[in-house]
Design a protein around this motif. Structure first.
Motif, PDB file in Angstrom:
ATOM      1  N   CYS A   1       0.899  -1.043   0.038  1.00  0.00           N
ATOM      2  CA  CYS A   1       0.298   0.241  -0.189  1.00  0.00           C
ATOM      3  C   CYS A   1       0.965   1.187  -0.024  1.00  0.00           C
ATOM      4  N   SER A   2       0.843   1.867   0.657  1.00  0.00           N
ATOM      5  CA  SER A   2       2.032   2.870   0.925  1.00  0.00           C
ATOM      6  C   SER A   2       3.270   2.429   1.955  1.00  0.00           C
ATOM      7  N   GLY A   3       4.190   3.556   2.914  1.00  0.00           N
ATOM      8  CA  GLY A   3       5.066   3.372   3.556  1.00  0.00           C
ATOM      9  C   GLY A   3       5.854   4.272   3.954  1.00  0.00           C
ATOM     10  N   GLY A   4       6.958   4.581   3.379  1.00  0.00           N
ATOM     11  CA  GLY A   4       8.197   5.771   4.166  1.00  0.00           C
ATOM     12  C   GLY A   4       9.104   6.089   3.433  1.00  0.00           C
ATOM     13  N   LEU A   5      10.052   7.444   3.701  1.00  0.00           N
ATOM     14  CA  LEU A   5      11.390   7.458   3.545  1.00  0.00           C
ATOM     15  C   LEU A   5      12.174   7.067   4.862  1.00  0.00           C
ATOM     16  N   THR A   6      13.124   6.217   4.700  1.00  0.00           N
ATOM     17  CA  THR A   6      14.502   6.360   5.773  1.00  0.00           C
ATOM     18  C   THR A   6      15.690   7.591   5.629  1.00  0.00           C
ATOM     19  N   PRO A   7      16.227   8.240   6.249  1.00  0.00           N
ATOM     20  CA  PRO A   7      16.876   8.993   6.723  1.00  0.00           C
ATOM     21  C   PRO A   7      18.323   8.401   6.168  1.00  0.00           C
ATOM     22  N   TRP A   8      18.157   7.407   6.111  1.00  0.00           N
ATOM     23  CA  TRP A   8      19.861   6.826   5.143  1.00  0.00           C
ATOM     24  C   TRP A   8      19.295   6.516   3.864  1.00  0.00           C
ATOM     25  N   GLY A   9      18.471   7.223   3.344  1.00  0.00           N
ATOM     26  CA  GLY A   9      18.083   6.610   2.005  1.00  0.00           C
ATOM     27  C   GLY A   9      17.216   5.873   1.251  1.00  0.00           C
ATOM     28  N   THR A  10      16.717   5.037   2.091  1.00  0.00           N
ATOM     29  CA  THR A  10      15.870   3.660   1.397  1.00  0.00           C
ATOM     30  C   THR A  10      14.091   3.898   1.581  1.00  0.00           C
ATOM     31  N   TRP A  11      13.848   3.029   1.195  1.00  0.00           N
ATOM     32  CA  TRP A  11      12.165   2.701   1.063  1.00  0.00           C
ATOM     33  C   TRP A  11      11.457   1.777   2.090  1.00  0.00           C
ATOM     34  N   LEU A  12      10.678   1.710   3.175  1.00  0.00           N
ATOM     35  CA  LEU A  12      10.156   0.981   3.509  1.00  0.00           C
ATOM     36  C   LEU A  12       9.053   0.576   2.784  1.00  0.00           C
ATOM     37  N   THR A  13       8.450  -0.170   2.377  1.00  0.00           N
ATOM     38  CA  THR A  13       7.415  -0.764   1.904  1.00  0.00           C
ATOM     39  C   THR A  13       6.120  -1.608   2.396  1.00  0.00           C
ATOM     40  N   CYS A  14       5.076  -1.134   2.517  1.00  0.00           N
ATOM     41  CA  CYS A  14       4.218  -2.075   4.082  1.00  0.00           C
ATOM     42  C   CYS A  14       3.018  -2.629   3.553  1.00  0.00           C
ATOM     43  N   GLU A  15       3.345  -3.827   3.955  1.00  0.00           N
ATOM     44  CA  GLU A  15       2.073  -4.359   3.535  1.00  0.00           C
ATOM     45  C   GLU A  15       0.137  -4.581   3.850  1.00  0.00           C
ATOM     46  N   GLU A  16      -0.861  -4.188   3.271  1.00  0.00           N
ATOM     47  CA  GLU A  16      -1.277  -3.655   3.632  1.00  0.00           C
ATOM     48  C   GLU A  16      -2.205  -5.398   4.015  1.00  0.00           C
ATOM     49  N   THR A  17      -1.916  -6.413   4.417  1.00  0.00           N
ATOM     50  CA  THR A  17      -2.599  -7.153   4.555  1.00  0.00           C
ATOM     51  C   THR A  17      -2.230  -8.674   5.979  1.00  0.00           C
ATOM     52  N   GLU A  18      -2.657  -9.094   6.842  1.00  0.00           N
ATOM     53  CA  GLU A  18      -2.802 -10.105   7.306  1.00  0.00           C
ATOM     54  C   GLU A  18      -3.209 -11.789   6.894  1.00  0.00           C
ATOM     55  N   ASP A  19      -2.624 -11.796   5.907  1.00  0.00           N
ATOM     56  CA  ASP A  19      -2.924 -13.363   4.670  1.00  0.00           C
ATOM     57  C   ASP A  19      -1.156 -14.488   5.492  1.00  0.00           C
ATOM     58  N   ARG A  20      -1.906 -15.841   5.465  1.00  0.00           N
ATOM     59  CA  ARG A  20      -1.036 -16.229   6.404  1.00  0.00           C
ATOM     60  C   ARG A  20      -0.828 -17.017   5.291  1.00  0.00           C
ATOM     61  N   ALA A  21       1.061 -18.195   4.853  1.00  0.00           N
ATOM     62  CA  ALA A  21       1.034 -19.013   4.328  1.00  0.00           C
ATOM     63  C   ALA A  21      -0.387 -20.181   3.814  1.00  0.00           C
ATOM     64  N   GLY A  22      -0.743 -20.610   3.420  1.00  0.00           N
ATOM     65  CA  GLY A  22      -1.747 -20.804   2.613  1.00  0.00           C
ATOM     66  C   GLY A  22      -3.389 -20.401   2.070  1.00  0.00           C
ATOM     67  N   THR A  23      -3.004 -19.416   2.678  1.00  0.00           N
ATOM     68  CA  THR A  23      -4.317 -18.497   1.966  1.00  0.00           C
ATOM     69  C   THR A  23      -3.898 -17.992   0.525  1.00  0.00           C
ATOM     70  N   ASN A  24      -5.532 -17.801  -0.649  1.00  0.00           N
ATOM     71  CA  ASN A  24      -4.930 -17.204  -1.587  1.00  0.00           C
ATOM     72  C   ASN A  24      -3.896 -17.757  -1.632  1.00  0.00           C
ATOM     73  N   GLY A  25      -3.079 -19.006  -1.937  1.00  0.00           N
ATOM     74  CA  GLY A  25      -2.571 -19.859  -2.032  1.00  0.00           C
ATOM     75  C   GLY A  25      -0.879 -18.994  -1.765  1.00  0.00           C
ATOM     76  N   TYR A  26      -1.034 -18.220  -1.150  1.00  0.00           N
ATOM     77  CA  TYR A  26       0.232 -18.284  -0.798  1.00  0.00           C
ATOM     78  C   TYR A  26       1.146 -19.052  -0.008  1.00  0.00           C
ATOM     79  N   THR A  27       2.672 -18.572   0.429  1.00  0.00           N
ATOM     80  CA  THR A  27       3.393 -19.984   0.389  1.00  0.00           C
ATOM     81  C   THR A  27       3.908 -19.776   2.265  1.00  0.00           C
ATOM     82  N   LYS A  28       4.257 -17.869   2.108  1.00  0.00           N
ATOM     83  CA  LYS A  28       4.646 -17.682   3.215  1.00  0.00           C
ATOM     84  C   LYS A  28       3.695 -16.800   3.912  1.00  0.00           C
TER      85      LYS A  28
END
Length: 456
Positions: A155-182
């Motif tokens: 969904c969204s995320g944010g910048l770090t002071p050291w110049g990287t991007w933090l990308t955020c997963e807007e879900t709580e699905d576990r492995a086995g849900t929706n075919g996910y393996t992790k």
């Protein structure tokens, strides 16, 4: 981020002072703005001019370039540009270049997945992730590639002071849900120029929940996180205390402690309606199980005094000595304590003080801006740029220190019908390091724009 408001709209915030345009807005928030133009009270750049190409309406004197569109071929040859363009960050590169890292909020049903790339893929069954663009000083695209793949609902995320991007997963699905393996529901770090440096490693200590956005305190290294939960029980506002604060790329993998905000005697932030309302002595409570092994964090037992919730927590950013976060809306019909069409809160860590600084309200005309703030960024010349995510026409709009709201851009790509038009929301607004370009995404159809013009 794509949750829409219902068609019924009520002016529930009229008592805060609606303008002649019908936009309810108020707030003691002059500390947000530093530009002389904002201080003089100039409200925007004039009326929006319809775009003959039918893509993006802007004020006279401004122009846009389309940097990338869903369905095009990635310049790296790794596959097709994915869809569902969402949060985005802009970073300075060498020789005046700019790097953009762009989220793709792809669920299991997404049509255009982020291509799986060796060394950059977390879960081959997941379709989300990020792509990275490299631009020269004139916004010519020099490169476009996969930055991370195999994540979900980025969904969204944010910048770090050291110049990287933090990308955020807007879900709580576990492995086995929706075919996910992790398991999913994590934050991942992305290096804008060399994604292989960060790979696809979940920052598990930062919690497993429906992440939306993050902001890093550049003084202490504390990371603040929002949880976008629009069904009751609603989301929480978190802080992560890293074991290696401000340690640079990869340091967040060293772990830390996750805590949730408790405002004494305030179980639901939507109950607060008056701008300027301040709460002293905000508390931070350790999260019992940050990995949500059996129970989502917002449902866990925080003791007899409970914890503070809020519906639809989204944008989050750092400004000055404070962190600001957005509640995009609240609906009493869905379980919130009261109704609103957007709040911006300020938390001052050094004072443990929380203040409601901005309240939004709708107009009777859904074509006007003023509801459901989502992604927010500080504009270099002073003021805010806000991505609107509501009904009707979709805008990027600005706020001045005097409480004036002005449209900066309006989406012109009709994804509905001529009889019932619809426009995709905006997301990922960000400015180039020199402040001369505003970058912004249209979520659907996935389009990334670079906007230049006579910025004040």
């Amino acid at each position: 981020m794509s949750e829409r408001l219902s068609a019924t709209r009520r002016q529930v915030l009229a008592r805060t002072g609606a303008s002649a345009a019908g936009i309810a807005f108020a707030g003691a928030f002059s500390e947000l703005f530093t530009g002389t133009a904002a201080a003089r009270g100039h409200a925007g750049y004039g009326a929006l001019v319809p775009d003959p190409a039918g893509l993006l309406d802007l004020p006279r004197g401004f122009r846009y370039e389309v940097l990338s569109r869903e369905g095009d071929t990635l310049r790296s040859g790794e596959g097709t540009v994915p869809g569902n363009h969402d949060g985005m960050g802009a970073f300075a590169g060498r020789r005046g270049r700019v790097h953009l890292v762009r989220n793709h909020e792809n669920r299991a049903s997404a049509r255009l997945a982020v291509p799986a790339v060796r060394g950059l893929t977390y879960d081959p069954a997941a379709k989300g992730g990020c792509t990275a663009l490299e631009l020269d000083g004139h916004n010519n695209v020099l490169g476009e590639r996969v930055a991370i793949a195999g994540t979900a609902v980025n969904c969204s995320g944010g910048l770090t002071p050291w110049g990287t991007w933090l990308t955020c997963e807007e879900t709580e699905d576990r492995a086995g849900t929706n075919g996910y393996t992790k398991d999913h529901g994590f934050v991942f770090e992305v290096h804008p120029a060399d994604p292989l440096r960060t790979g696809a490693v979940p920052l598990t200590a930062m919690g497993r929940f429906q992440h939306e956005a993050v902001a890093v305190d550049p003084h202490s290294g504390v990371v603040y996180e929002t949880e976008d939960a629009f069904q009751k029980p609603f989301g929480l506002f978190y802080r992560f205390l890293p074991n290696r604060p401000l340690g640079g790329t990869g340091s967040l993998r060293a772990g830390g402690a996750l805590e949730a905000m408790r405002v004494p005697d305030v179980p639901d932030l939507s109950a607060v309606q008056e701008t300027g309302t301040t709460f002293e002595g905000v508390e931070w409570v350790p999260v019992p199980d940050s990995q949500a092994r059996r129970t989502p964090i917002r449902l866990q037992d925080f003791g007899p005094r409970g914890i503070t919730h809020a519906q639809k927590l989204e944008g989050c950013y750092w400004g000055g000595r404070s962190v600001y976060f957005v509640s995009s809306f609240a609906r009493s019909a869905e379980g919130s304590a009261a109704d609103h069409y957007g709040q911006v809160w300020r938390y001052e860590p050094h004072r443990r003080r929380l203040t409601l600084v901005v309240v939004f309200g709708p107009s009777s005309d859904v074509r006007l801006p003023g509801e459901s703030p989502d992604n927010i960024c500080l504009a270099p010349g002073g003021g805010l740029m806000v991505c609107e995510d509501g009904n009707g026409a979709q805008h990027v709009y600005g706020l001045t220190r005097r409480g004036e709201v002005y449209p900066m851009a309006r989406g012109a790509q009709n994804i509905g019908t001529p009889q019932e038009p619809e426009w995709g929301e905006f997301a990922g607004v960000a400015f180039s390091p020199d402040g001369g370009t505003m970058y912004v995404n249209c979520y659907t159809p996935g389009t990334t724009f670079a906007v230049t013009g006579p910025w004040r």
